[in-house]
Motif scaffolding. Structure first.
Motif, PDB file in Angstrom:
ATOM      1  N   LYS A 143       1.542   5.532  -0.767  1.00 39.23           N
ATOM      2  CA  LYS A 143       0.909   6.798  -0.398  1.00 39.23           C
ATOM      3  C   LYS A 143       0.307   7.448  -1.643  1.00 39.23           C
ATOM      4  O   LYS A 143       1.017   7.881  -2.534  1.00 39.23           O
ATOM      5  CB  LYS A 143       1.951   7.718   0.233  1.00 39.23           C
ATOM      6  N   VAL A 144      -1.024   7.496  -1.682  1.00 38.21           N
ATOM      7  CA  VAL A 144      -1.710   8.010  -2.872  1.00 38.21           C
ATOM      8  C   VAL A 144      -1.529   9.510  -3.029  1.00 38.21           C
ATOM      9  O   VAL A 144      -1.246  10.012  -4.119  1.00 38.21           O
ATOM     10  CB  VAL A 144      -3.218   7.672  -2.816  1.00 38.21           C
ATOM     11  N   VAL A 163      -5.221   3.030  -9.296  1.00 46.48           N
ATOM     12  CA  VAL A 163      -5.955   4.077  -8.578  1.00 46.48           C
ATOM     13  C   VAL A 163      -6.699   4.973  -9.563  1.00 46.48           C
ATOM     14  O   VAL A 163      -7.874   5.321  -9.362  1.00 46.48           O
ATOM     15  CB  VAL A 163      -5.001   4.907  -7.697  1.00 46.48           C
ATOM     16  N   GLY A 221     -10.256   3.844  -9.044  1.00 42.67           N
ATOM     17  CA  GLY A 221     -10.694   4.783  -8.025  1.00 42.67           C
ATOM     18  C   GLY A 221     -10.282   4.399  -6.607  1.00 42.67           C
ATOM     19  O   GLY A 221      -9.577   3.419  -6.371  1.00 42.67           O
ATOM     20  N   LEU A 222     -10.739   5.206  -5.651  1.00 41.56           N
ATOM     21  CA  LEU A 222     -10.463   5.004  -4.232  1.00 41.56           C
ATOM     22  C   LEU A 222     -11.713   4.465  -3.537  1.00 41.56           C
ATOM     23  O   LEU A 222     -12.841   4.748  -3.978  1.00 41.56           O
ATOM     24  CB  LEU A 222     -10.030   6.329  -3.593  1.00 41.56           C
ATOM     25  N   PRO A 223     -11.569   3.750  -2.439  1.00 43.31           N
ATOM     26  CA  PRO A 223     -10.287   3.351  -1.820  1.00 43.31           C
ATOM     27  C   PRO A 223      -9.524   2.365  -2.716  1.00 43.31           C
ATOM     28  O   PRO A 223     -10.112   1.709  -3.578  1.00 43.31           O
ATOM     29  CB  PRO A 223     -10.729   2.691  -0.512  1.00 43.31           C
ATOM     30  N   VAL A 224      -8.221   2.278  -2.466  1.00 46.66           N
ATOM     31  CA  VAL A 224      -7.392   1.385  -3.285  1.00 46.66           C
ATOM     32  C   VAL A 224      -7.873  -0.048  -3.104  1.00 46.66           C
ATOM     33  O   VAL A 224      -7.891  -0.578  -1.994  1.00 46.66           O
ATOM     34  CB  VAL A 224      -5.903   1.495  -2.858  1.00 46.66           C
ATOM     35  N   ASN A 225      -8.304  -0.655  -4.212  1.00 43.75           N
ATOM     36  CA  ASN A 225      -8.916  -1.975  -4.136  1.00 43.75           C
ATOM     37  C   ASN A 225      -8.707  -2.698  -5.468  1.00 43.75           C
ATOM     38  O   ASN A 225      -9.554  -2.663  -6.351  1.00 43.75           O
ATOM     39  CB  ASN A 225     -10.409  -1.837  -3.815  1.00 43.75           C
ATOM     40  N   LEU A 227      -5.213  13.163  -5.656  1.00 42.58           N
ATOM     41  CA  LEU A 227      -5.558  12.488  -6.902  1.00 42.58           C
ATOM     42  C   LEU A 227      -5.168  13.307  -8.132  1.00 42.58           C
ATOM     43  O   LEU A 227      -4.776  12.754  -9.163  1.00 42.58           O
ATOM     44  CB  LEU A 227      -7.066  12.192  -6.930  1.00 42.58           C
ATOM     45  N   ASN A 283       0.851  -1.179   0.000  1.00 49.01           N
ATOM     46  CA  ASN A 283       0.000   0.000   0.000  1.00 49.01           C
ATOM     47  C   ASN A 283       0.895   1.241   0.000  1.00 49.01           C
ATOM     48  O   ASN A 283       1.640   1.483   0.940  1.00 49.01           O
ATOM     49  CB  ASN A 283      -0.903   0.011   1.242  1.00 49.01           C
TER      50      ASN A 283
END
Length: 415
Positions: free
Chosen positions: A62-63, A343, A347-351, A66, A60
């Motif tokens: 650090k995004v 991402v 999109g978010l959340p990161v999935n 955006l 994971n």
């Protein structure tokens, strides 16, 4: 670079003659339909031998904001191109260096390669080394773990990209510098050796002319004269008359080849200029020669040869280390690209889930068709613009319903 433990069965693909294998990094969201498609992909791949499929672990990261991801995505794309270019240059330089030398350092490079005696005998040192290296690189990709010490996951994505960019740029700069320094020594040595080769007028007389062949005193000196094979008789009949101060019967043939010979003649020093002029009229060529100068040239060649050998070992070791380091940085860069694009796309959340596929060129088109069918639900408007692309997923105009990046190990293929 980790050493190879148990080699996966599907690595046997890379051993087949003429088969070129590569890795595809794909990413799909963790929705129910996609997960079902992933399981179906694994079954199809195993049943049809289209590819091998396993999970690819990306931490994971650090995004951040955006809005900055698009800029980071563009920077990573350019950095990807640069890194691949440096990898290819480093590998090509390593090939060139190892191909041009029979130095024992080539055999030493295989000391930890794990090849049997019969395998080493069947392969050239370069081929054996590249084969061993390729297996190590493939092991690294399949067992990939993010290096948190080198690339801290707490840093912004742009900072991680900067670390890789600095690393790649430094290797590129140092590669040019080291290659130029080695080539300078190589060219200097070749230039000296070239001057001592060739015809009787320029070739080295080391080992041909001995100290006892030369008369050197306050009044006498010995000249070396190049005489064409058809002019031997003329030389014997006339050399004493080319000057009144030539020592009678002093000429001796020291060396000859297919074109002619080198003769010594002793005369008074004050007659040298006149003798040279008369000799030239008869098409006899007096060589400028000094035993001390000859020994100095040989010593210089010896020193340069030793220096070249030392530089060769240092440079090849540097190339091996930095090629592996660049490849490691490249795989981290691919992981970064997968994360950023996942991402942006999902999109978010990161999935998302990242998968590593390995296939070969003859199955790439069919695999691409299967992937398109399985993940069409992610973007029904996506189309395959060029399923037969030589480097699947790398072509910028390609767009698929899923995310895909290519990790090539073909740079290590031997023609």
């Amino acid at each position: 670079m980790p050493k190879v433990g148990r080699i996966f069965e599907w690595w046997s693909l890379c051993e087949a003659p003429g088969v070129m294998t590569d890795f595809w990094l794909i990413s799909v969201p963790l929705d129910k339909t996609s997960l079902t498609s992933v399981e179906k992909l694994k079954r199809i791949a195993a049943k049809t031998n289209l590819a091998s499929c396993c999970k690819f672990s990306i931490p994971n990261l650090k995004v951040g904001i955006l809005d900055s991801l698009l800029s980071v995505s563009d920077d990573l794309s350019k950095l990807d191109t640069l890194t691949e270019s440096v990898i290819k240059k480093t590998c090509q330089c390593m090939r060139d260096m190892m191909e041009q030398s029979n130095d024992k350092v080539l055999e030493n490079s295989l000391a930890n390669g794990g090849h049997s005696t019969s395998q080493r005998a069947a392969l050239s040192p370069l081929k054996a080394y590249l084969k061993s290296l390729r297996v190590d690189l493939m092991s690294y990709v399949t067992k990939f773990q993010w290096d948190k010490a080198k690339y801290p996951t707490a840093l912004p994505l742009s900072s991680l990209a900067d670390i890789i960019n600095k690393e790649v740029s430094q290797v590129e700069t140092e590669l040019k510098s080291r290659a130029a320094a080695y080539n300078s020594v190589k060219v200097s040595l070749q230039s000296l050796e070239h001057k001592l080769e060739g015809n009787l007028q320029t070739c080295s007389l080391n080992g041909i002319v001995r100290k006892e062949d030369l008369v050197v005193s306050d009044y006498l000196t010995t000249l070396l004269v190049v005489v064409n094979r058809g002019s031997y008789l003329q030389w014997e009949r006339t050399y004493e008359s080319l000057s009144e101060f030539v020592v009678p019967r002093s000429s001796r043939k020291l060396f000859e080849d297919g074109e002619g010979g080198i003769f010594s003649v002793t005369l008074f020093k004050r007659a040298v200029c006149k003798f040279k002029a008369k000799a030239q009229e008869s098409k006899f060529i007096v060589r400028e020669y000094s035993l001390d100068l000859e020994e100095k040239k040989q010593q210089e060649i010896k020193q340069l040869s030793v220096h070249k050998k030392e530089q060769y070992g240092i440079f090849v070791s540097w190339l091996k280390v930095n090629f592996s380091e660049m490849f490691i940085a490249w795989v981290h860069l691919k992981a970064l690209r997968v994360f950023v694009e996942s991402v942006l796309r999902y999109g978010l959340p990161v999935n998302y889930q990242a998968l590593l596929l390995q296939t070969d060129t003859k199955h790439s088109k069919k695999l691409r068709e299967e992937l398109s069918s399985l993940f069409k639900h992610l973007d029904p408007t996506a189309s395959m613009t060029d399923v037969s692309c030589d480097i699947p997923g790398l072509c910028q105009q390609e767009y698929f319903s899923y995310i895909c990046f290519h990790v090539s190990t073909n740079v290590l293929e031997m023609s």
